[in-house]
Enzyme design. Structure first.
Site, PDB file in Angstrom:
ATOM      1  N   ASN A 265       0.910  -1.310  -0.055  1.00  0.00           N
ATOM      2  CA  ASN A 265      -0.141  -0.110  -0.229  1.00  0.00           C
ATOM      3  C   ASN A 265       0.804   1.249  -0.025  1.00  0.00           C
ATOM      4  O   ASN A 265       1.778   1.419   0.831  1.00  0.00           O
ATOM      5  CB  ASN A 265      -0.746   0.006   1.213  1.00  0.00           C
ATOM      6  N   GLU A 266       0.702   2.079  -1.123  1.00  0.00           N
ATOM      7  CA  GLU A 266       1.434   3.426  -1.189  1.00  0.00           C
ATOM      8  C   GLU A 266       3.145   3.127  -0.908  1.00  0.00           C
ATOM      9  O   GLU A 266       3.518   3.972  -0.168  1.00  0.00           O
ATOM     10  CB  GLU A 266       0.956   4.336  -0.053  1.00  0.00           C
TER      11      GLU A 266
HETATM   12  O1  AHR Z   1      -7.132   6.544   4.316  1.00  0.00           O
HETATM   13  C1  AHR Z   1      -6.257   6.961   5.189  1.00  0.00           C
HETATM   14  C2  AHR Z   1      -4.582   6.921   4.549  1.00  0.00           C
HETATM   15  O2  AHR Z   1      -4.553   7.566   3.552  1.00  0.00           O
HETATM   16  C3  AHR Z   1      -4.407   5.447   4.461  1.00  0.00           C
HETATM   17  O3  AHR Z   1      -4.111   4.614   5.408  1.00  0.00           O
HETATM   18  C4  AHR Z   1      -3.285   5.408   3.325  1.00  0.00           C
HETATM   19  O4  AHR Z   1      -3.369   4.542   2.344  1.00  0.00           O
HETATM   20  C5  AHR Z   1      -3.343   7.038   2.963  1.00  0.00           C
HETATM   21  O5  AHR Z   1      -2.342   7.672   2.821  1.00  0.00           O
END
Ligand code: AHR
Length: 655
Positions: free
Chosen positions: A373-374
């Site tokens: 994720n990211e």
């Molecule tokens: O939605 C909140 C956060 O935003 C999530 O955890 C992350 O993936 C994004 O930066």
């Protein structure tokens, strides 16, 4: 000066404040020109345990730190020792290897006054009058032969529910009793009082409403799941978000620690506990009562595709950025393979059997899995490649979701897209938390994406208000309207954009860290935001194929403040089109239904509108902006309609 009648009228109307109306727009839909297929699961949900979304939210447990596992073992609890009562409260270790490491021992030295423990719940606790609450706990008498426990729900000095348990033994036994609340109240406490002299060991003290979603024991909050079910979501992404990565690798989300009996699930700090100093949440932990089995089960209940996201071996790069060496990545990859077996494997397999033991022998029919994720940089690509190779070798049918990092553009985004595309990535997760203006200006974002490249998962997006106190970032109408405008662009490009979800999903009004959020709740109730209603308009009116809606042959993506998209639903044989008017004034439209259109009569029109861009909802005012349903008539293959300023409009007509 010579005044014509027209100039006199213009002068008159402008003097009294009436603006000349913009001319009517002719929009064309050719129902014979059906385009690309829209993914049936396109509009879905993004769930992350942020803002007390799981413990303290969707997961209906009412006792905070129910098992004394927080690092401060009495956090959430208050010792009761009143009116001459004497004694001690300790935590002690269990001498086995379960993840339930500690229990409470209450030693009572006399039989006077009140002695016990009181729990405050998650930013408070609430009960509803005449409803049952199921109390369960483990207990063992360590010393004494005349001990009993009285459990109470109290509001100040008033007792709203009470029961006494007498038959305690000197073995660990699990108890279950019901407490019925006499009235509805917020700010209540749960008390467990020890009577008699002696020592009692007690653990896993849990209180749930009986009335949960589907009536399940240790289940989910019914009002919240109902709001989700009403959206008819196509998929459920879980468990996040940054929570997947953890601020370091030890604190990443590990699905295997979230299944099976509660004693085997452990408790872990929630990464949002310490993330934001302006919204400190020192009491935010994960009990994992809502774990991977329950996520899959929820997805099945909602008729949504499960979409789990797993750590790729890189902790959050905004925090430690801790990285597993490639040579040690096996454990992470194995977690992904085992998860697929847990979801889909037959009951003869190790993990499939675990799923069956938990009550779901049937496959959960997992189709997607997200890797990371990211995350960003070559470190991500190197790890993603290893995951891809292993997953595809064992499960070629599973679709892998890769990440394009935390930004909607820029160096890292471009780098990841280039690398992932070169590797024929299937679905790329894009995130954008931007201003409302950005959303209005980017409705053409996907018009120029390569039609032969990877598909897009718009996995997290929300318009963040810039018009108000920034810390609050309320879910106001400007944000929702701008998202709707943008979403017409997602729908027009549904051949590229396979999946989309607003983020985050849930927030406790007193426990949030991140705003805006789609649904807000307190301990008694919940409300949907204008953004929720926008999402719901799209997810409950999707269609199966794109049809262009145009003005003079051009699609509408903000020209003169108008946005539009249109689809055909082959299941219901309906034409569906959406028009967003972001102007402040009403605009007139003639929709010309071209091609082989034979329908006539009436259609349905859903309108979501407000004149006030700062309008938002609250627990007290939950439906200021909610869809209104009207009829529209079709005459001579045309619809004449005036759309109010700042409105989102969805039309459905039978073909
Ligand atoms: O939605 C909140 C956060 O935003 C999530 O955890 C992350 O993936 C994004 O930066």
């Amino acid at each position: 000066m010579k005044l014509t009648l027209l100039s006199i009228l213009i002068l008159f109307f402008s003097t009294i404040g009436i603006q000349a109306q913009a001319p009517s727009k002719n929009l064309d839909i050719d129902i014979n020109k059906k385009g690309a297929t829209i993914a049936p699961d396109m509009w879905g949900l993004f769930f992350e345990d942020i803002n007390f979304a799981a413990d303290g939210g969707l997961y209906a447990e009412m006792i905070k730190n129910y098992s004394f596992e927080f690092p401060s073992p009495f956090m959430g609890w208050r010792r009761i020792q009143e009116d001459g009562a004497m004694g001690y409260h300790y935590t002690k270790p269990h001498l086995d290897d379960s993840k339930n490491k500690k229990y409470l021992q209450m030693q009572r030295l006399n039989d006077q006054g009140n002695f016990g423990m009181s729990n405050e719940g998650f930013r408070g606790m609430a009960v509803k009058g005449n409803e049952n609450y199921r109390l369960t706990f483990l207990a063992k008498v360590a010393k004494g032969d005349n001990l009993s426990i009285t459990a109470q729900i109290t509001k100040g000095k008033k007792i709203l529910a009470e029961t006494t348990i007498n038959q305690l033994t000197n073995e660990w036994i699990s108890y279950e009793v019901m407490l019925k609340a006499t009235e509805t109240a917020d700010g209540v406490n749960f008390k467990v009082l020890l009577e008699g002299e002696g020592e009692l060991d007690i653990d896993m003290i849990s209180l749930f409403p009986e009335d949960t979603w589907m009536g399940r024991k240790r289940g989910l909050r019914k009002d919240l799941v109902q709001l989700l079910a009403d959206m008819n979501p196509g998929f459920l992404r879980f468990p996040g978000g940054c929570i997947v990565e953890g601020f370091d690798l030890e604190n990443r989300y590990q699905w295997k620690n979230t299944i099976g009996e509660m004693k085997d699930r452990g408790t872990m700090i929630n990464r949002w506990n310490i993330e934001f100093s302006h919204r400190n949440a020192p009491d935010y932990f994960q009990s994992f009562g809502l774990g991977f089995f329950e996520y899959f089960q929820l997805a099945a209940d909602l008729g949504a595709e499960p979409l789990p996201i797993l750590s790729c071996g890189l902790a959050c790069q905004y925090n430690s950025g801790e990285m597993v060496p490639l040579a040690a990545l096996d454990e992470y990859v194995q977690d992904a393979l085992d998860l697929i077996e847990f979801a889909n494997g037959s009951t003869d397999t190790y993990w499939g059997a675990k799923r069956a033991e938990m009550g779901h022998p049937e496959s959960f029919e997992l189709k997607y899995i997200g890797v990371g994720n990211e995350n960003w940089g070559p470190q991500y690509i190197e790890r993603a490649e290893i995951f891809e190779k292993a997953i595809k070798a064992a499960y070629p049918e599973i679709i892998i979701v890769s990440t394009s990092g935390p930004s909607s553009d820029g160096h890292e985004f471009d780098y990841l897209w280039k690398e992932l595309k070169a590797r024929n990535a299937e679905l790329i997760d894009e995130h954008y938390y931007k201003s409302p203006e950005w959303f209005r200006e980017n409705a053409r974002r996907y018009d120029d994406y390569d039609r032969n490249g990877p598909k897009v998962f718009a996995g997290e997006y929300a318009a963040h208000s810039t018009t108000e106190n920034d810390a609050l970032k309320r879910n106001n109408w400007e944000g929702a309207l701008s998202e709707a405008a943008f979403m017409t662009g997602l729908e027009r490009n549904a051949d590229i954009v396979r999946l989309a979800s607003y983020a985050p999903l849930l927030a406790h009004v007193d426990g949030w860290q991140w705003a805006p959020d789609m649904i807000w709740f307190d301990n008694l109730g919940s409300y949907a935001t204008p953004n929720y209603y926008v999402q719901k308009l799209f997810s409950t009116n999707p269609g199966t194929q794109i049809i262009q809606i145009t003005e003079n042959g051009n699609t509408l993506a903000g020209e003169e403040g108008i946005y539009a998209s249109s689809t055909y639903d082959e299941n219901t044989k309906e034409l569906i089109f959406k028009i967003v008017n972001t102007n402040t004034d009403t605009r007139a439209f003639t929709i010309r239904l071209n091609g082989n259109y034979k329908g006539k009569g009436n259609g349905k029109w859903l309108e979501l509108q407000s004149d006030d861009l700062t309008a938002a909802h609250s627990i007290k005012e939950p439906k200021r902006i909610a869809p209104e349903e009207k009829d529209i008539s079709i005459q001579k293959k045309k619809i004449q309609v005036s759309l109010k300023g700042q409105s989102v409009n969805v039309f459905r007509l039978k073909i």
